[in-house]
Scaffold this active site. Structure first.
Site, short mmCIF file in Angstrom:
data_model
loop_
_atom_site.label_atom_id
_atom_site.label_comp_id
_atom_site.label_asym_id
_atom_site.label_seq_id
_atom_site.Cartn_x
_atom_site.Cartn_y
_atom_site.Cartn_z
N ASP A 392 0.76 -1.22 -0.05
CA ASP A 392 0.23 -0.08 -0.03
C ASP A 392 0.95 1.18 0.07
O ASP A 392 2.11 1.13 0.24
CB ASP A 392 -0.73 -0.04 1.32
CG ASP A 392 -1.74 1.13 1.33
OD1 ASP A 392 -2.19 1.53 0.33
OD2 ASP A 392 -1.97 1.85 2.54
N GLY A 675 -4.85 3.47 -3.48
CA GLY A 675 -6.23 3.98 -3.89
C GLY A 675 -6.00 5.30 -4.27
O GLY A 675 -7.11 6.22 -4.89
#
Lengths: 1187, 353
Positions: A392, A675
């Site tokens: 991430d 994201g």
């Protein structure tokens, strides 16, 4: 709790009526209680046992146990199997129970969170688990949203509310949600209690950014979209309170739908072990069949005649049946080739390794006071085999802190710390940050190191002033000031906040704003600018501008934006400045900073009037409004004057670039799944050295349709193919690098590519018909960055690699949006010590800094793998050596399943005599020190290539075991058969058993490469214990108590007193061990120098040199890439201009700063006159909101 | 959540792991490496040691004198007779002659040797009751003795089980021809041939005022000609369960071909130094049938040495492995030396790059 588990048929649409629990109950929607635990008190035993017996091995041992209870078959006492089996089952059950206990605890914690539910017209405190679909709940600021809610109304004007979705999708910027206009007026409880609208919407799904439904209320239909929804896992920010209608609860929420199912993770060694156990079982059956046939023949030929002395058992009527029984008997005796203690020992070793991880001081983060934690104890050796890391970004690679780091103003770069000689200096401990104490409004947390910039401000450099003025004006930040001087900025992106904060500290303090004005304290003086227009940001424009009228009446456009876009729109006059600034931009970009170019333009009054009129017309146009606006914006943002550039550092976690460099050297591929936006992600890619300017090419896939994506992937592949062909190397993606061949390594270096892929494109790329193409392309690249991906896509990417690459994957993340990926990957790592613990709860390992990953993999993982492999090799060896002796003996005892050893020896061999030395090796062994492991990341490669324990190694161990068993049996046979001395069965048993124990002890001594005191103690201790137990078992006392059990009385003394026996034992040891020594020595002498060691050192040095090269090159010109990376959202400009998002109270507060006429407040008041909500007490209460 | 954590952290002063050598995996350790000097020297030392031991063993085994007579072939008539179990009560005597060319000095043992007799068969090995043999009053029906545990009328067998039942029951006497016509009995000792622990610990007669009463209520095993308390009527300490022949028989052999000590030469008179050269005859009462299961019986006279009997296996095995080890030592040395030049070559090349 039990309610949670209810299953429902799939729904087709969801109907929810507000405030009507009875009505909603008809549909049996899932309650808001979540359950991740597996057992409860009653189901634990049966479910757990059922699960355990699904393991092949456990069932096998159960089956053996049953066999042993049949007297005709039983060749061994039942206790030889049941003791270890019960031990194994208990240990596993205890472990499962503790794991589940913690899951219960965390479930309870979440389920018992309080929320305010509107019941019977009044607000009541309810636990989260008791919230039902159709309830109206009240949320307050900084509270987590309890379920998926339809926003009904909020304390803010126009039913707006702000949420932070970091837990849900990892995006850190705030988002706005707005209640449907019809419901937004339902401000107070009494009106909400009467609300009886009915929502009909889609069934639960995992799409985070889609929602479609309709609200039926008072015979009207109102459309609902995702814009009206508050999803579970979000946090309410900057909003006093809001009311929402629960649409989806508990397991139906998008958060839960997005978290993949909990799967039991197994390591590849586990799987290999299970395969091998099956093979061994096959082998066992073969041996059993051979011996059974032998038994049949023997009984027919010899046994039948021998019946005068040894009649057949009553049940046995034929040689065939006898053979059949003997098959089972042999299965029992020979089962020790796969002793059950294997599984216990493996678990114990892994537990030991887990403790070492927990205890590691070098993986302890002093700041956050969090040690590393191995939350799963079954995956350790897999850490030594990782090939793909999925990381991430936010919170994992970066700290999610934006820092104003450098700037270039009118051709001069500020921000570097120069030492006495004028060279760039590293930030040392001695350097003092710039002192901002003169400025009462300064943010004390802001740090800047270059004092010359402040001097320039103080000296009144007009360019510098204009620069900071721009920063203080051109943004969409909201300010809040509780008391004089205590300013809080509410920025929707941390970058923007950093810029405005920088301006603030350099005495250009953005103080407050109204829809039409911006008040700035410039060098201690309040100046109010009239805000004429905000030319809002969007992804195409990549810039934003404001048009302001200064108190002097001059109209000026301030613009900041991506360099690629802005540099084209500058006035051509400033060619020189442009060049210098471009150089600076390149320098910043190469350091991985996020850059922005700032420019301004003076506008004539008349020109502006014209333009404003056109803008008004365009914004009210019914058709093509967007295009017309864009066109107008384009028109005005032209021929601007360059002011300078800013560079913002997205603060990386400590040691991230170094860690990535080392892991890359260890041949681990790192993919970033985030994201966040593409630009941000790419920037981070550069700053953490995943992407470098040395790379041949960075492919960016942003296609919106299947065809586009396919085409883009194809082009990327073609390019790679072409270049590798031109380099004269064959391009190989699918095939694993053959065992560290020099050429393949070079080949990998030859073309360095990177792939950046967007969320929408990824969605197409992950479809069944394209996934392979995508994977091939991605795997050929050195670095892969997927941006704007949903949590589920993260998991899909991991799943894809798992499925086709057969490689070990590791996912690391910190937020709830990483949970699915963490659960999917072979190994999930959670970053702990930060807000949000979902990732940690779902993870297998957790620690607080990304940089610990290198230690976890290169030191702990590598050692674990090595130890486990050595352990397994030795374990299979020792058990084959032990068991196969029975096979040979079968040929001499009429295939009667007579054991060679005493049954106590068989019981204790694996548990006592040989277990501890091998455990000590499995827990403590080290081949190279931890420093070497870190220095030579290539040492990690054997794990990835599965070299230390695979089918081949297994067969070598087996062969060695069989060889040993042959000698163990036939040497004593040669000595004992037909001689005068000690030719009896018991002496033979003792001789063979003693030889066996000594041989395997010498062998473990040879295998142990790291003799700690514990190893010494265990190895010598085991031998001592063997003899002690031997003499005890053969002692008179025990025999007199249990004459039928301890038949070997006096054997030890008599047998071991004979010199021949000792000579036999010595010879057996020598003959078993010397070939191994010779083989090992030759391998050590011949193999590693030729292939491994020399190549290692060479390659590592070479690579390190290369790495140094590009580290040094950092200062030089980088590529022309845009560092513009705001996590901006469109639409904020409009909000500000409309004044929608301004609470009256905060507006009032800002008035004391404005001092000058506040006529606009009056107009606003008038405008909102009808809106009683805005003045309602709840809306008016003001608290300082920290951002 | 954060607050809670930090509070916790404050309560517990430090969650930092201990800095102990054990927990940080820095325990002092000996790291043995297979270096050329140690490996090669061990090969030569071990090889030479094995050679030496092997030669000693061969020499010692060579010094053993052994005479072996296969009387199941020699006494073919008796063998035939015993094949029919209905003739169990008919006596059959048989004799075998042999000549010693030279004196056999030292301790001389008389063995019987059986071939193809599966004493190591699982069911055979189990078929005994050690508790019974220890003189304890036990319920042998629960033991593994079946089918040799009780008679159909319920009388228990003493001793029970297949091992006891199949006890070797030939009697062998040795006579020495002082001259061509007169033969004298060679004095043989029938006790003292078994392990002390067997005779004094593992086997005990049931206690009673005399042996026959001790075994009252039991019956001999079906194949026995006399009850257990009559195994040696001359010597009370060699009778019943502690009869040497019985004790030795009960120590089952590891392989189907085995020899058990039967008698030991009593060093008296002209046999004080062993057996003098001359003619001898074995007088055998042939009771034990073997031909039925294709077995063979031998009678053996042998001396023993420290290393056992006449078996050359261990000596040869030692010699061969010693030789191979030394040879391997030379080969490894050669490979190592040849290779070492290669290694330096590589190392020299490295910096030049």
């Amino acid at each position: 709790m039990e309610l949670c588990a209810k299953k429902h048929p799939p729904e087709e649409e969801r109907r929810v009526r507000a405030n009507a629990r009875e009505y909603n109950e008809k549909f049996q929607y899932a309650s808001n209680c979540i359950k991740t635990s597996k057992y409860n008190v009653l189901t634990f035993l049966p479910v757990n046992l059922f699960e355990q017996f699904q393991e092949v091995a456990n069932t096998y041992f159960l089956f053996l146990l049953i066999l042993q209870l049949i007297p005709q078959i039983s060749s061994l006492s039942w206790f030889t199997t049941i003791v270890p089996l019960v031990l194994v089952l208990t240990i596993t059950a205890v472990k499962d129970a503790t794991d589940d206990y913690f899951r219960h605890k965390s479930d309870n914690q979440v389920n018992n969170r309080q929320s305010q539910v509107l019941i019977n017209g009044s607000l009541q405190q309810e636990q989260w688990m008791n919230v039902r679909v159709g309830d109206i709940i009240k949320l307050e600021n900084n509270q987590f949203v309890a379920a998926d809610l339809l926003l009904l109304s909020s304390s803010e004007p126009h039913g707006l509310c702000y949420i932070e979705t970091a837990e849900l999708d990892g995006e850190t910027n705030m988002k706005v949600r707005q209640a449907s206009p019809v419901t937004s007026v339902l401000g107070d409880i009494s009106r909400l209690a009467q609300f009886d609208g009915e929502v009909i919407c889609e069934p639960p799904n995992n799409k985070l950014d889609k929602f479609s439904g309709t609200l039926y209320w008072k015979e009207n239909k109102y459309p609902l979209s995702n814009q009206n929804m508050l999803l579970r896992g979000c946090m309410l920010r900057n909003t006093e309170c809001c009311f929402g209608l629960v649409i989806f609860a508990g397991p139906d929420t998008k958060l839960m739908q997005n978290s993949g199912r909990t799967k039991f993770k197994r390591t590849s060694i586990d799987r290999l072990m299970n395969t091998l156990v099956l093979w061994i079982f096959g082998f066992l059956v073969c041996m059993g069949v051979i011996l059974a046939i032998g038994n049949g023949i023997w009984e027919y030929e010899v046994g039948a005649c021998f019946q005068i002395y040894l009649p057949w058992d009553a049940a046995v009527d034929s040689a065939f049946f006898s053979g059949f029984l003997s098959f089972w008997s042999y299965i029992i005796i020979l089962n020790t080739v796969v002793p059950i203690s294997l599984y216990v020992s493996v678990e114990v070793i892994r537990l030991g390794h887990s403790y070492f991880i927990n205890w590691d001081k070098k993986m302890y983060c002093a700041q956050r006071q969090t040690p590393a934690e191995a939350r799963t104890t079954t995956l350790n050796e897999e850490l030594g085999q990782v090939e793909y890391i999925f990381s991430d970004k936010t919170g994992t690679l970066t700290q999610n802190i934006m820092v104003f780091s450098k700037c270039s103003i009118h051709g001069r770069s500020y921000g570097d710390v120069l030492d006495v000689l004028g060279h760039k200096a590293e930030l040392g401990e001695r350097t003092e940050p710039v002192d901002f104490s003169f400025n009462p409004l300064a943010d004390p947390r802001f740090r800047f190191w270059d004092a010359s910039l402040l001097e320039a401000v103080k000296l009144g450099d007009p360019h510098v002033h204009e620069f900071f003025r721009l920063l203080s004006l051109c943004h969409t930040v909201m300010s809040e000031e509780k008391s004089e001087g205590e300013l809080y900025y509410k920025a929707q992106s941390p970058d923007e906040g950093a810029l405005v904060t920088a301006a603030r500290n350099f005495s250009f303090v953005f103080r407050s704003r109204t829809p039409k004005t911006i008040t700035v304290h410039e060098l201690g003086q309040a100046v109010t600018y009239q805000l004429l227009a905000i030319l809002d940001f969007n992804n195409v424009r990549k810039r934003m501008s404001v048009i302001v009228r200064s108190p002097e009446g001059r109209i000026r456009l301030y613009c900041k934006g991506a360099d690629t876009i802005l540099l084209e729109r500058l006035h051509p006059a400033h060619h020189e400045l442009l060049n210098v600034t471009t150089d600076h931009l390149n320098e910043y970009a190469a350091e991985g900073l996020r850059t922005l170019v700032l420019a301004y333009k003076d506008l004539e009054d008349g020109y502006y009037e014209d333009w404003a009129e056109q803008l008004l017309r365009a914004s009210t146009a019914l058709e093509g409004r967007e295009d017309r606006l864009a066109h107008l914006y384009e028109e005005v943002e032209r021929d601007m004057m360059l002011l300078g550039a800013t560079a913002i550092e997205d603060k990386l976690q400590q040691g991230v670039p170094e860690t990535i460099a080392i892991l890359t050297l260890a041949n681990i591929k790192i993919w970033v799944l985030t994201g966040d936006k593409q630009e941000t992600a790419v920037n981070i890619g550069y700053s953490c050295k995943m992407l470098t300017d040395d790379m041949t090419e960075v492919f960016i896939v942003t296609g919106h349709t299947v065809l586009e994506v396919r085409e883009e992937l194809r082009k990327a592949r073609e390019k790679m193919m072409d270049s590798s062909r031109s380099m004269g190397n064959g391009f190989s993606c699918q095939e694993k690098l053959s065992s560290s061949g020099l050429s393949s390594v070079l080949e990998a270096i030859a073309g360095e590519y990177a792939l950046v892929i967007n969320g929408h494109s990824l969605a197409h790329a992950l479809e069944a018909d394209m996934e392979l193409e995508f994977l091939e392309t991605a795997c050929a690249c050195k670095a892969v960055i997927c941006c704007r991906v949903t949590p589920l896509q993260k998991a899909q990417v991991v799943e894809l690699v798992k499925k086709y690459k057969k490689a070990v994957t590791l996912a690391i993340g910190d937020g709830a949006n990483d949970v699915s990926m963490i659960k999917t990957a072979h190994i999930g790592v959670g970053i702990s010590g930060q807000e949000g613990i979902q990732a940690v709860l779902a993870s297998d390992y957790s620690f607080s800094q990304f940089k610990f990953l290198q230690r976890l993999l290169l030191v702990h993982g590598r050692w674990s793998y090595l130890r486990m492999c050595k352990f397994l090799c030795y374990f299979f060896y020792k058990n084959f050596a032990f068991t196969m002796v029975h096979f040979w003996f079968g040929f001499f005892c009429g295939f009667s399943a007579q054991t060679v050893y005493d049954q106590y020896f068989i019981t204790l061999y694996n548990i006592v005599y040989t277990s501890l030395p091998v455990l000590a090796m499995g827990v403590f062994d080290q081949d190279v020190t931890e420093q070497r492991s870190m220095e030579y990341p290539k040492l990690y490669e054997p794990g990835q290539l599965n070299l230390l324990f695979n089918k081949r190694e297994f067969f070598i161990c087996i062969a060695q075991g069989i060889y040993t068993s042959v000698l163990l049996f036939f040497l004593p046979y040669g000595v004992f058969a037909d001689t005068a001395l000690g030719a009896d069965y018991q002496s033979f048993a003792v001789t063979v058993a003693t030889s066996l124990v000594i041989v395997v002890s010498v062998q473990i001594g040879l295998d142990t490469g790291f003799w700690t005191a514990i190893n010494h103690f265990f190895i010598w201790g085991s031998l001592a214990v063997y003899f002690a137990i031997l003499f005890a078992m053969h002692s008179n006392g025990l025999f007199q108590m249990f004459p039928n059990q301890f038949r070997f009385v006096g054997n030890a003394q008599n047998t071991l007193a004979q010199p021949t026996v000792w000579l036999t034992i010595t010879l057996t040891t020598v003959v078993c061990i010397m070939p191994v020594v010779a083989f090992r020595f030759l391998k050590l002498d011949l193999k590693p120098e030729l292939s491994d060691t020399v190549r290692y050192t060479q390659l590592v040095r070479k690579k390190q040199r290369a790495q140094h090269r590009y580290l040094r090159r950092v200062g030089r010109a980088g590529s022309r890439r845009s560092g513009y990376a705001f996590s901006h959202q469109e639409g904020f400009g409009e909000l500000i201009m409309s004044g929608k998002n301004m609470r009256l109270s905060s507006l009032a507060l800002s008035s004391f700063a404005t001092r000058s006429g506040s006529s606009w407040i009056e107009t606003l008041r008038k405008k909102k006159g009808g809106d009683s909500n805005a003045n309602s007490p709840s809306g008016g209460a003001d608290k300082p909101l920290k951002v | 959540m954060k607050n809670k954590n930090s509070q916790k952290a404050e309560e517990r002063p430090s969650r930092c792991p201990d800095n102990s050598a054990f927990k940080q995996q820095r325990l002092p350790a000996w790291k043995p490496k297979l270096t050329a000097p140690t490996v090669l020297s061990s090969f030569f030392v071990i090889g030479l040691f094995c050679l030496l031991v092997g030669i000693c063993l061969i020499l010692s085994a060579r010094s053993v004198k052994e005479i072996q007579i296969n009387y199941s072939d020699t006494c073919r008539d008796c063998s035939k007779l015993r094949e029919d179990s209905s003739n169990w009560d008919k006596e059959c005597n048989c004799s075998a002659h042999f000549t010693l060319q030279e004196n056999v000095t030292g301790d001389v043992f008389l063995y019987y040797r059986l071939e193809n007799f599966y004493q190591n068969h699982r069911r055979y090995v189990l078929s005994r009751s050690d508790a019974q043999l220890l003189g304890q009053d036990v319920n042998i029906q629960n033991s593994y003795c079946a089918p040799f545990s009780t008679y159909s009328n319920g009388t228990p067998m003493a001793p029970c089980g297949a091992i006891a039942n199949s006890m070797f029951n030939d009697t062998i006497h040795l006579s020495y021809y002082i001259n061509s016509s007169t033969a004298i009995q060679v004095p043989l000792l029938k006790s003292g041939n078994s392990w002390w622990s067997d005779k004094n610990v593992k086997f005990r007669n049931p206690s009673s005022y005399n042996l026959s009463s001790a075994f009252a209520g039991t019956a001999r095993p079906p194949y026995w000609q006399k009850p257990v308390y009559l195994l040696d009527e001359e010597d009370e300490r060699n009778n019943g369960y502690i009869n040497d022949d019985f004790v030795i028989w009960m120590r089952v052999s590891a392989f189907p071909t085995f020899r058990n000590v039967y008698r030991r030469l009593s060093p008296t008179k002209q046999f004080a130094d062993g057996l003098p050269a001359g003619n001898y005859t074995f007088h055998i009462a042939y009771n034990f049938p073997v031909t039925k299961f294709k077995g063979k019986k031998q009678v053996l006279l042998s001396t023993i040495t420290w290393s056992g009997g006449s078996n050359l296996f261990l000596g040869i095995a030692y010699t061969v492995s010693g030789a191979v080890t030394v040879l391997a030592g030379f080969i490894i040395t050669a490979i190592h030396l040849k290779f070492r030049t290669k290694k330096t070559y590589f190392q020299r090349q490295n910096p030049s790059r």
